[in-house]
Scaffold this motif. Structure first.
Motif, PDB file in Angstrom:
ATOM      1  N   SER A   6       0.910  -1.222  -0.123  1.00 41.45           N
ATOM      2  CA  SER A   6       0.133  -0.098   0.138  1.00 41.45           C
ATOM      3  C   SER A   6       1.011   1.389   0.066  1.00 41.45           C
ATOM      4  CB  SER A   6      -0.884  -0.054   1.427  1.00 41.45           C
ATOM      5  OG  SER A   6      -1.622   1.121   1.235  1.00 41.45           O
ATOM      6  N   GLY A  20      -2.764   4.000  -3.153  1.00 47.07           N
ATOM      7  CA  GLY A  20      -2.751   3.002  -4.166  1.00 47.07           C
ATOM      8  C   GLY A  20      -2.028   1.759  -3.710  1.00 47.07           C
ATOM      9  N   ARG A  21      -2.112   0.701  -4.413  1.00 46.06           N
ATOM     10  CA  ARG A  21      -1.366  -0.691  -4.173  1.00 46.06           C
ATOM     11  C   ARG A  21      -0.601  -1.010  -5.384  1.00 46.06           C
ATOM     12  NH1 ARG A  21      -2.006  -3.824  -0.305  1.00 46.06           N
ATOM     13  NH2 ARG A  21      -3.854  -3.088   0.363  1.00 46.06           N
ATOM     14  N   THR A  22       0.467  -1.519  -4.940  1.00 45.41           N
ATOM     15  CA  THR A  22       1.528  -1.838  -5.919  1.00 45.41           C
ATOM     16  C   THR A  22       1.187  -3.126  -6.719  1.00 45.41           C
ATOM     17  OG1 THR A  22       2.733  -3.186  -4.753  1.00 45.41           O
ATOM     18  CG2 THR A  22       3.263  -0.743  -4.831  1.00 45.41           C
ATOM     19  N   ASN A  23       1.465  -3.344  -8.130  1.00 44.84           N
ATOM     20  CA  ASN A  23       1.007  -4.588  -9.040  1.00 44.84           C
ATOM     21  C   ASN A  23       2.251  -5.290  -8.959  1.00 44.84           C
ATOM     22  OD1 ASN A  23       2.801  -3.424 -10.819  1.00 44.84           O
ATOM     23  ND2 ASN A  23       1.176  -2.569 -12.113  1.00 44.84           N
ATOM     24  N   TYR A  28       2.355   1.742  -9.128  1.00 38.56           N
ATOM     25  CA  TYR A  28       0.789   1.771  -8.409  1.00 38.56           C
ATOM     26  C   TYR A  28       0.343   3.158  -9.019  1.00 38.56           C
ATOM     27  CZ  TYR A  28       3.680   5.619  -6.275  1.00 38.56           C
ATOM     28  OH  TYR A  28       4.572   6.736  -6.166  1.00 38.56           O
ATOM     29  N   SER A  74       0.857   6.240 -13.476  1.00 31.96           N
ATOM     30  CA  SER A  74       1.562   5.104 -12.673  1.00 31.96           C
ATOM     31  C   SER A  74       2.976   5.529 -12.118  1.00 31.96           C
ATOM     32  CB  SER A  74       1.732   4.027 -13.868  1.00 31.96           C
ATOM     33  OG  SER A  74       0.391   3.382 -14.266  1.00 31.96           O
TER      34      SER A  74
END
Length: 116
Positions: A6, A20-23, A28, A74
């Motif tokens: 997060s 945001g949340r990292t992929n 993010y 992004s």
């Protein structure tokens, strides 16, 4: 890359919190009010947390002050070292102790990459 973390932009001047949340690539996109709407303009402390087996996440209070969106670009966070269980080093998990900062502008790319 730091996956499933997060990323919170904690306001320094009364703007609302953006999260945001990292992929899988550690990238993010921030959300303030609606999915991927970005962050309000202004300076932020950047907080990064990741749940672990014992996991606790840092909380950032949400301000209700309306500010213009900074866009939904992004961003990415890359992990150099992590705590036990794939967590994030303690200093990055609080708006009071994080050395990470970002200043979002009303115009411009507003891309913020961090190495932890």
């Amino acid at each position: 890359p730091l996956i499933g973390a997060s990323v919170s932009f904690a306001p320094r001047e009364g703007q609302p919190v953006a999260v945001g949340r990292t992929n899988d690539q550690g990238e993010y996109t921030l959300t303030t009010y609606e999915a991927s709407d970005g962050a309000a303009a202004g300076p932020f402390a950047v907080v990064v947390t990741k749940a672990t087996a014992t996991g606790a996440a840092a909380e950032v209070a949400h301000s209700s002050d309306p500010y213009a969106s900074g866009g939904g670009e992004s961003h990415s966070a890359k992990e150099k070292s992590a705590g036990a269980g794939g967590g994030v080093p303690q200093q990055y998990t609080s708006s009071q102790t994080t050395p990470l900062t970002a200043t979002v502008t009303a115009d411009g790319e507003n891309r913020f990459d961090f190495e932890l």
